[in-house]
Scaffold this motif. Structure first.
Motif, PDB file in Angstrom:
ATOM      1  N   GLU A  14       0.887  -0.976   0.065  1.00  0.00           N
ATOM      2  CA  GLU A  14      -0.025   0.007   0.023  1.00  0.00           C
ATOM      3  C   GLU A  14       0.826   1.373   0.016  1.00  0.00           C
ATOM      4  O   GLU A  14       0.680   2.195  -0.707  1.00  0.00           O
ATOM      5  CB  GLU A  14      -0.838   0.038   1.128  1.00  0.00           C
ATOM      6  N   THR A  15       1.932   1.290   0.587  1.00  0.00           N
ATOM      7  CA  THR A  15       3.018   2.232   0.905  1.00  0.00           C
ATOM      8  C   THR A  15       3.623   2.639  -0.577  1.00  0.00           C
ATOM      9  O   THR A  15       3.649   3.787  -1.022  1.00  0.00           O
ATOM     10  CB  THR A  15       3.945   1.899   1.706  1.00  0.00           C
ATOM     11  N   VAL A  16       3.847   1.448  -1.192  1.00  0.00           N
ATOM     12  CA  VAL A  16       4.661   1.425  -2.367  1.00  0.00           C
ATOM     13  C   VAL A  16       3.751   2.212  -3.471  1.00  0.00           C
ATOM     14  O   VAL A  16       4.109   2.894  -4.423  1.00  0.00           O
ATOM     15  CB  VAL A  16       4.934   0.100  -3.049  1.00  0.00           C
ATOM     16  N   ARG A  17       2.285   1.931  -3.479  1.00  0.00           N
ATOM     17  CA  ARG A  17       1.632   2.575  -4.287  1.00  0.00           C
ATOM     18  C   ARG A  17       1.546   4.217  -4.037  1.00  0.00           C
ATOM     19  O   ARG A  17       1.011   4.801  -5.351  1.00  0.00           O
ATOM     20  CB  ARG A  17       0.217   1.838  -4.183  1.00  0.00           C
ATOM     21  N   LYS A  18       1.707   4.639  -2.862  1.00  0.00           N
ATOM     22  CA  LYS A  18       1.635   5.947  -2.936  1.00  0.00           C
ATOM     23  C   LYS A  18       3.027   6.853  -3.430  1.00  0.00           C
ATOM     24  O   LYS A  18       3.068   7.984  -3.237  1.00  0.00           O
ATOM     25  CB  LYS A  18       1.801   6.223  -1.230  1.00  0.00           C
ATOM     26  N   CYS A  19       3.937   5.986  -3.627  1.00  0.00           N
ATOM     27  CA  CYS A  19       5.339   6.542  -4.165  1.00  0.00           C
ATOM     28  C   CYS A  19       4.959   6.921  -5.578  1.00  0.00           C
ATOM     29  O   CYS A  19       4.304   6.489  -6.388  1.00  0.00           O
ATOM     30  CB  CYS A  19       6.314   5.341  -4.405  1.00  0.00           C
ATOM     31  N   GLU A  20       5.616   8.247  -5.795  1.00  0.00           N
ATOM     32  CA  GLU A  20       5.596   8.839  -7.175  1.00  0.00           C
ATOM     33  C   GLU A  20       6.452   8.207  -8.323  1.00  0.00           C
ATOM     34  O   GLU A  20       5.769   7.856  -9.217  1.00  0.00           O
ATOM     35  CB  GLU A  20       6.358  10.452  -6.918  1.00  0.00           C
ATOM     36  N   GLY A  21       7.485   7.590  -7.928  1.00  0.00           N
ATOM     37  CA  GLY A  21       8.078   6.612  -8.968  1.00  0.00           C
ATOM     38  C   GLY A  21       8.186   5.218  -8.773  1.00  0.00           C
ATOM     39  O   GLY A  21       7.117   4.737  -8.036  1.00  0.00           O
ATOM     40  N   ASN A  22       8.785   4.498  -9.662  1.00  0.00           N
ATOM     41  CA  ASN A  22       8.735   3.137  -9.456  1.00  0.00           C
ATOM     42  C   ASN A  22       9.606   2.615  -8.350  1.00  0.00           C
ATOM     43  O   ASN A  22      10.592   3.339  -8.089  1.00  0.00           O
ATOM     44  CB  ASN A  22       9.134   2.466 -10.915  1.00  0.00           C
ATOM     45  N   VAL A  23       8.960   1.544  -7.964  1.00  0.00           N
ATOM     46  CA  VAL A  23       9.801   1.008  -6.617  1.00  0.00           C
ATOM     47  C   VAL A  23      10.035  -0.673  -7.358  1.00  0.00           C
ATOM     48  O   VAL A  23       9.380  -1.120  -7.654  1.00  0.00           O
ATOM     49  CB  VAL A  23       9.205   0.726  -5.539  1.00  0.00           C
ATOM     50  N   TYR A  24      11.288  -0.879  -7.150  1.00  0.00           N
ATOM     51  CA  TYR A  24      11.605  -2.259  -7.498  1.00  0.00           C
ATOM     52  C   TYR A  24      12.328  -3.313  -6.511  1.00  0.00           C
ATOM     53  O   TYR A  24      13.085  -2.766  -5.378  1.00  0.00           O
ATOM     54  CB  TYR A  24      12.848  -2.167  -8.639  1.00  0.00           C
ATOM     55  N   PHE A  25      12.031  -4.463  -6.781  1.00  0.00           N
ATOM     56  CA  PHE A  25      12.787  -5.620  -5.977  1.00  0.00           C
ATOM     57  C   PHE A  25      13.603  -6.044  -6.778  1.00  0.00           C
ATOM     58  O   PHE A  25      13.320  -6.759  -7.796  1.00  0.00           O
ATOM     59  CB  PHE A  25      11.741  -6.547  -5.194  1.00  0.00           C
ATOM     60  N   LYS A  26      14.968  -6.113  -6.553  1.00  0.00           N
ATOM     61  CA  LYS A  26      16.065  -6.534  -7.201  1.00  0.00           C
ATOM     62  C   LYS A  26      16.784  -7.700  -6.705  1.00  0.00           C
ATOM     63  O   LYS A  26      17.029  -7.660  -5.523  1.00  0.00           O
ATOM     64  CB  LYS A  26      17.034  -5.440  -7.602  1.00  0.00           C
ATOM     65  N   THR A  27      17.009  -8.858  -7.427  1.00  0.00           N
ATOM     66  CA  THR A  27      17.700 -10.062  -6.759  1.00  0.00           C
ATOM     67  C   THR A  27      19.246  -9.847  -7.232  1.00  0.00           C
ATOM     68  O   THR A  27      19.515  -9.115  -8.243  1.00  0.00           O
ATOM     69  CB  THR A  27      16.966 -11.252  -7.289  1.00  0.00           C
ATOM     70  N   ILE A  28      19.990 -10.825  -6.721  1.00  0.00           N
ATOM     71  CA  ILE A  28      21.420 -10.788  -7.039  1.00  0.00           C
ATOM     72  C   ILE A  28      21.432 -11.460  -8.382  1.00  0.00           C
ATOM     73  O   ILE A  28      22.551 -11.209  -8.676  1.00  0.00           O
ATOM     74  CB  ILE A  28      22.160 -11.512  -5.852  1.00  0.00           C
ATOM     75  N   GLU A  29      20.624 -12.206  -9.084  1.00  0.00           N
ATOM     76  CA  GLU A  29      20.868 -12.689 -10.330  1.00  0.00           C
ATOM     77  C   GLU A  29      20.132 -11.688 -11.480  1.00  0.00           C
ATOM     78  O   GLU A  29      20.468 -12.069 -12.504  1.00  0.00           O
ATOM     79  CB  GLU A  29      19.618 -14.071 -10.241  1.00  0.00           C
TER      80      GLU A  29
END
Length: 75
Positions: A14-29
């Motif tokens: 829900e907090t991510v949806r409030k962000c203006e830009g994109n939010v990424y989850f990045k893996t070591i792969e």
């Protein structure tokens, strides 16, 4: 930035949806999940209990002004 352990995932998303830009989850792969995408949110929910993936994954924001919004969920 790394996510804290045992976060409330729904509240985080829900907090991510409030962000203006994109939010990424990045893996070591090198995989990237754009957490503004509903499909990526479902994938994150399915891996959040996998300690190895969560320990090696990081959160990255395209808009640095979103970092304070996400700070309560970060280590």
């Amino acid at each position: 930035m790394k996510l804290k352990k045992n976060i409330e995932v729904n509240t985080f998303l829900e907090t991510v949806r409030k962000c203006e830009g994109n939010v990424y989850f990045k893996t070591i792969e090198g995989d990237q999940l754009n957490l503004k995408s509903l499909l990526s949110q479902y994938i994150l929910i399915s891996i959040v209990n996998n300690d190895e993936l969560m320990e090696n994954g990081v959160i990255d924001c395209s808009n640095q002004s979103d970092l304070p919004i996400l700070a309560p969920f970060m280590e």
